[in-house]
Design a protein around this motif. Structure first.
Motif, PDB file in Angstrom:
ATOM      1  N   LYS A  56      -9.349  60.672  30.777  1.00 33.34           N
ATOM      2  CA  LYS A  56      -9.086  59.238  30.813  1.00 33.34           C
ATOM      3  C   LYS A  56     -10.369  58.428  30.848  1.00 33.34           C
ATOM      4  O   LYS A  56     -10.439  57.315  30.318  1.00 33.34           O
ATOM      5  N   ALA A  58     -13.003  58.970  29.250  1.00 31.70           N
ATOM      6  CA  ALA A  58     -13.563  58.869  27.902  1.00 31.70           C
ATOM      7  C   ALA A  58     -12.966  57.712  27.118  1.00 31.70           C
ATOM      8  O   ALA A  58     -13.583  57.218  26.176  1.00 31.70           O
ATOM      9  N   GLN A  59     -11.784  57.282  27.477  1.00 30.91           N
ATOM     10  CA  GLN A  59     -11.113  56.212  26.745  1.00 30.91           C
ATOM     11  C   GLN A  59     -10.634  55.115  27.698  1.00 30.91           C
ATOM     12  O   GLN A  59      -9.565  54.526  27.516  1.00 30.91           O
ATOM     13  N   ASP A  61     -11.410  52.147  28.094  1.00 31.70           N
ATOM     14  CA  ASP A  61     -11.266  50.799  27.538  1.00 31.70           C
ATOM     15  C   ASP A  61     -10.260  50.735  26.395  1.00 31.70           C
ATOM     16  O   ASP A  61     -10.181  49.729  25.684  1.00 31.70           O
ATOM     17  N   LYS A  62      -9.464  51.815  26.208  1.00 32.67           N
ATOM     18  CA  LYS A  62      -8.538  51.851  25.076  1.00 32.67           C
ATOM     19  C   LYS A  62      -7.130  52.177  25.541  1.00 32.67           C
ATOM     20  O   LYS A  62      -6.927  52.993  26.438  1.00 32.67           O
ATOM     21  N   THR A  64      -4.678  54.082  24.527  1.00 27.06           N
ATOM     22  CA  THR A  64      -4.297  55.210  23.673  1.00 27.06           C
ATOM     23  C   THR A  64      -3.815  56.352  24.562  1.00 27.06           C
ATOM     24  O   THR A  64      -4.617  57.168  24.992  1.00 27.06           O
ATOM     25  N   GLN A  67      -4.159  61.982  23.216  1.00 26.05           N
ATOM     26  CA  GLN A  67      -5.553  62.322  22.928  1.00 26.05           C
ATOM     27  C   GLN A  67      -5.646  63.611  22.117  1.00 26.05           C
ATOM     28  O   GLN A  67      -4.890  64.553  22.347  1.00 26.05           O
ATOM     29  N   LYS A 100      -0.103  55.966  19.226  1.00 25.07           N
ATOM     30  CA  LYS A 100      -1.360  55.574  19.846  1.00 25.07           C
ATOM     31  C   LYS A 100      -2.107  56.823  20.291  1.00 25.07           C
ATOM     32  O   LYS A 100      -1.682  57.512  21.220  1.00 25.07           O
ATOM     33  N   ASN A 102      -6.171  58.777  20.571  1.00 26.82           N
ATOM     34  CA  ASN A 102      -7.627  58.676  20.565  1.00 26.82           C
ATOM     35  C   ASN A 102      -8.226  60.058  20.376  1.00 26.82           C
ATOM     36  O   ASN A 102      -7.639  61.061  20.778  1.00 26.82           O
ATOM     37  N   ILE A 104     -11.384  62.698  21.111  1.00 27.33           N
ATOM     38  CA  ILE A 104     -12.469  62.931  22.078  1.00 27.33           C
ATOM     39  C   ILE A 104     -13.267  64.153  21.666  1.00 27.33           C
ATOM     40  O   ILE A 104     -12.709  65.237  21.464  1.00 27.33           O
ATOM     41  N   ASP A 128     -12.758  54.890  16.626  1.00 30.06           N
ATOM     42  CA  ASP A 128     -11.682  55.335  17.505  1.00 30.06           C
ATOM     43  C   ASP A 128     -11.981  56.673  18.172  1.00 30.06           C
ATOM     44  O   ASP A 128     -11.090  57.278  18.765  1.00 30.06           O
ATOM     45  N   ALA A 130     -14.274  58.976  20.947  1.00 26.81           N
ATOM     46  CA  ALA A 130     -15.046  58.905  22.177  1.00 26.81           C
ATOM     47  C   ALA A 130     -15.681  60.273  22.422  1.00 26.81           C
ATOM     48  O   ALA A 130     -15.408  61.232  21.699  1.00 26.81           O
TER      49      ALA A 130
END
Length: 206
Positions: A56, A58-59, A61-62, A64, A67, A100, A102, A104, A128, A130
């Motif tokens: 969490k 790692a993202q 600010d998103k 999403t 993962q 949604k 993301n 990583i 998109d 991280a």
């Protein structure tokens, strides 16, 4: 589409005892060049709270909830760039299906992969994506959660820059609750994952 459903993964006891073996076998097949099927466990495989929290971060600010996680290093000449290109493609493919998600990238080579290098590296593959960078025991615990193994060749006190790292190309689809839902090869199975986004919408509602 070649998929493997693991119906036996049901109880927590089974996951604790057998899941590392399942992943290890998958990694060995991928490393040896043997065709390994995309694995969709019929029961979600939970990650530890520590690992979920790190993912969490790692993202943070998103928005999403899902993962895709891959491992690699920035000095990799062809395998990792291909994995990241596929990762970026899959993030876009998921977005097209209103999923949604993301991507990583987790470095297995923190000695050379600084935060500044990683930030520049992943930006070349899409906004998109991280990254996560751990050192020492923290990295070993994170890799162990996914049964990811690495081997460093010619790394020694006299050669701390030009060594090679061998690692698996296995990638993982993680749901919003921190469960592994799909295990696949980031190099070979991108098309299968894209098909899952299109045809297995129930997976993302479960």
């Amino acid at each position: 589409m070649k998929l493997k459903y693991i119906k036996e993964i049901q109880s927590g006891a089974f996951r604790k005892r057998y899941f590392p073996a399942v992943l290890t076998a998958f990694l060995l097949f991928a490393h040896a060049g043997i065709e390994a099927a995309t694995v969709i466990p019929t029961s979600p495989i939970p990650l530890r709270p520590e690992i979920i929290g790190q993912l969490k971060q790692a993202q943070a600010d998103k928005d999403t909830p899902w993962q895709l996680v891959v491992f690699g290093f920035t000095h990799c000449k062809d395998v990792c760039p291909t994995s990241l290109a596929n990762l970026s493609m899959l993030v876009n493919a998921a977005a097209a299906e209103k999923i949604k998600l993301n991507g990583i990238f987790v470095t297995v080579d923190p000695d050379r992969d600084t935060n500044a290098i990683l930030s520049r590296y992943i930006k070349a593959f899409g906004s998109d994506l991280a990254y996560l960078r751990f050192e020492g025991e923290a990295l070993e615990r994170f890799k162990a959660a996914f049964s990811v193994e690495t081997a460093f060749y010619t790394k020694n006190p006299g050669n701390m820059q030009n060594y090679q790292v061998d690692h698996s190309t296995t990638a993982f689809l993680i749901d919003s609750r921190g469960n592994i839902r799909v295990i696949f090869d980031a190099l070979k199975d991108a098309a299968q994952m894209e098909q899952i986004f299109r045809e297995n919408k129930a997976l993302f509602e479960s």
